[in-house]
Structures are given as structure tokens and as C-alpha cells.
Design a protein around this motif. Structure first.
Motif, mmCIF file in Angstrom:
data_model
loop_
_atom_site.group_PDB
_atom_site.id
_atom_site.type_symbol
_atom_site.label_atom_id
_atom_site.label_comp_id
_atom_site.label_asym_id
_atom_site.label_seq_id
_atom_site.Cartn_x
_atom_site.Cartn_y
_atom_site.Cartn_z
ATOM 1 N N SER A 43 19.684 49.341 58.469
ATOM 2 C CA SER A 43 19.906 48.531 59.823
ATOM 3 C C SER A 43 19.060 47.350 59.544
ATOM 4 N N ASP A 44 19.574 46.407 60.452
ATOM 5 C CA ASP A 44 18.797 44.884 60.382
ATOM 6 C C ASP A 44 17.381 45.086 60.679
ATOM 7 N N ALA A 45 17.209 46.120 61.679
ATOM 8 C CA ALA A 45 15.959 46.447 62.285
ATOM 9 C C ALA A 45 14.867 46.885 61.198
ATOM 10 N N MET A 65 11.084 45.404 65.749
ATOM 11 C CA MET A 65 12.144 44.515 65.271
ATOM 12 C C MET A 65 13.397 44.918 66.224
ATOM 13 N N LYS A 66 13.671 46.181 66.730
ATOM 14 C CA LYS A 66 14.722 46.439 67.501
ATOM 15 C C LYS A 66 14.454 45.675 68.796
ATOM 16 N N ASN A 74 21.221 41.123 69.359
ATOM 17 C CA ASN A 74 21.335 41.937 67.932
ATOM 18 C C ASN A 74 22.349 40.933 67.020
ATOM 19 N N ASN A 75 22.126 39.734 66.921
ATOM 20 C CA ASN A 75 22.488 38.784 66.091
ATOM 21 C C ASN A 75 21.471 37.833 65.305
ATOM 22 N N ILE A 101 9.756 36.318 58.661
ATOM 23 C CA ILE A 101 11.139 36.467 59.285
ATOM 24 C C ILE A 101 11.938 35.527 59.259
ATOM 25 N N LEU A 102 11.531 34.219 59.455
ATOM 26 C CA LEU A 102 12.174 32.898 59.601
ATOM 27 C C LEU A 102 12.589 32.389 58.304
#
Length: 243
Positions: A43-45, A65-66, A74-75, A101-102
Motif C-alpha cells: 500500500s502507499d502507507a 503514514m496511514k 489518501n492522495n 517523503i517530499l
């Protein structure tokens, strides 16, 4: 004494709560999951948790992160618009994690902007020569290269296999076959240069060509060509009808 015991119990509880990713069950660890199943299974998280490595004493990196993603609907595009200051408001998210993250979001954006790298089409002697000539035109010693391709003659990998001499003893045909198999190549081309600028093949060149052709036939790999490269011309065993 009572207060000391209380502090000790709190410290023990705190250390138990601070569960890092490496303490999780193996099936739940994002890194191990990615190694087993591939990035697309996460998942993204979970992917973001791999980047930040740990959460806080109260929540895992994935849960952190969720929570961040939930605040971004969630985008990932919305996440990429966050500032370092906004991200560091989350407990367990320091400046280093926020920057990581960025940076990942920026790389994703740049990847979208770039076209997929096109594999060269090497389906002719001229194409092979044009591809390798820049590498060989100024060499004062002989080098042998192999071009590993798929069935559509698109390049998978290019590799130098000999330097300082080309003969059936200098080039190990087993290396050529091994590289072809390891890279799932169904087409192989061999090329080497003649610093003398005489493109005519030698007896050694002929023997090597035969050995590579025999090995390719056994392994059911198509031997496309053996090209002799000089600065301005080439010799092709395929074009000369010798393959």
C-alpha cells in the motif's frame, strides 16, 4: 521508592510500545513484503513506511503514514504539496523523515514527466555498427562486446567481454551464453574492433564466429551477427552470408 518503581514500570511499558519495523512478524514487515511480492503489492502507507523506517512509541511507521495519508484524502499528489513544517506536526515525524517523503514525491513527479527510455532497435548490421562505433572508434587495442536482445531485436544489455585481444581463446563463449541466459536474451550479437582499420576478418575471427554460432544453436539462441568495427566501415558476417 514507590515513585521509582512507577517510573521503571512506565519505562518498560514505553519500550514495549516502541516497536520498530524489524520487531514485527516477518509477514508484516514492509521491506520483507516488498522483497517477496514486489513493490506493487504494498500500500502507499507501507511504501512510505519503508522510507521513514520507524514511527513513534505510540504507533508504527505504517500507522503513522496511514494517518498522514488520511489527512491528504489518501492522495499522493496532495501529500507532495505538504511542507516540511506541516509534516513535522505529526508525532514521530521529524524533519529528516519529512524531507525523505517530499523527496520521494518529487522523484515520482519527475518520473511522470519523463518518457520511458527507448531500447535501441539493433535488427541490422548498420544499426549495430552505429550503436558501437562511438565506443570503439578511438581504441588502440581490440575489444569484444556482446549485445543481448529480445526477440524484437531491442537491446537488453551491452557488455564488454574481452579487452586487449580477440581470439577463440581470449573470448570465453561460456560467458556469452551465461550472460544471455541470465538476461533472458533470445538474440545475441558479437562485435569487436580492428585498430588497424582493416575490416577484413582474420582466421581467429572466423573460428570464434563458428564457436559462438554453435553454442547459440545448442542453446536455441539466435546469433544475429558478428560485426568487425573500424572507424568508418564494418564487416558483417550476416551480410556476407557467412551465418
Amino acid at each position: 521508592m514507590h515513585e521509582s518503581n512507577h517510573n521503571s514500570q512506565f519505562s518498560t511499558l514505553n519500550s514495549q510500545l516502541k516497536l520498530s519495523i524489524r520487531d514485527w512478524a516477518e509477514g508484516d514487515r514492509p521491506r520483507e513484503k516488498m522483497a517477496r511480492l514486489g513493490a506493487q503489492a504494498l500500500s502507499d502507507a507501507e511504501l512510505l513506511a519503508i522510507l521513514i523506517g520507524s514511527g513513534s512509541p505510540k504507533e508504527s511507521a505504517v500507522d503513522l503514514m496511514k494517518r498522514v495519508l488520511a489527512d491528504c484524502n489518501n492522495n499522493l499528489n496532495t501529500l507532495g504539496k505538504k511542507t516540511i513544517h506541516e509534516l513535522t506536526r505529526y508525532n514521530g515525524m521529524g524533519p529528516a523523515k519529512a524531507i525523505t517523503i517530499l523527496a520521494a514525491c518529487e522523484l515520482g513527479k519527475r518520473r511522470q514527466l519523463e518518457k520511458a527510455e527507448e531500447r535501441p532497435d539493433l535488427g541490422s548490421a548498420t544499426a549495430i555498427y552505429n550503436h558501437l562505433h562511438p565506443l570503439m572508434q578511438d581504441l588502440d587495442t581490440e575489444e569484444a562486446w556482446i549485445l543481448l536482445m529480445n526477440q524484437n531485436f531491442k537491446l537488453i544489455k551491452r557488455e564488454r567481454i574481452s579487452h586487449g585481444g580477440i581470439s577463440e581463446t581470449a573470448v570465453d563463449v561460456r560467458i556469452i551464453m551465461r550472460e544471455a541466459l541470465l538476461n533472458n536474451a533470445t538474440v545475441v550479437a558479437l562485435a569487436h574492433n580492428h585498430p588497424s582499420q582493416n575490416a577484413r576478418p582474420s582466421a581467429d575471427d572466423d573460428r570464434l564466429t563458428r564457436r559462438v554460432k554453435e553454442a547459440c544453436d545448442v542453446m536455441r539462441i539466435f546469433f544475429a551477427d558478428h560485426i568487425i568495427v573500424t572507424d568508418g566501415s564494418y564487416y558483417s558476417y550476416r551480410e556476407e552470408g557467412r551465418l
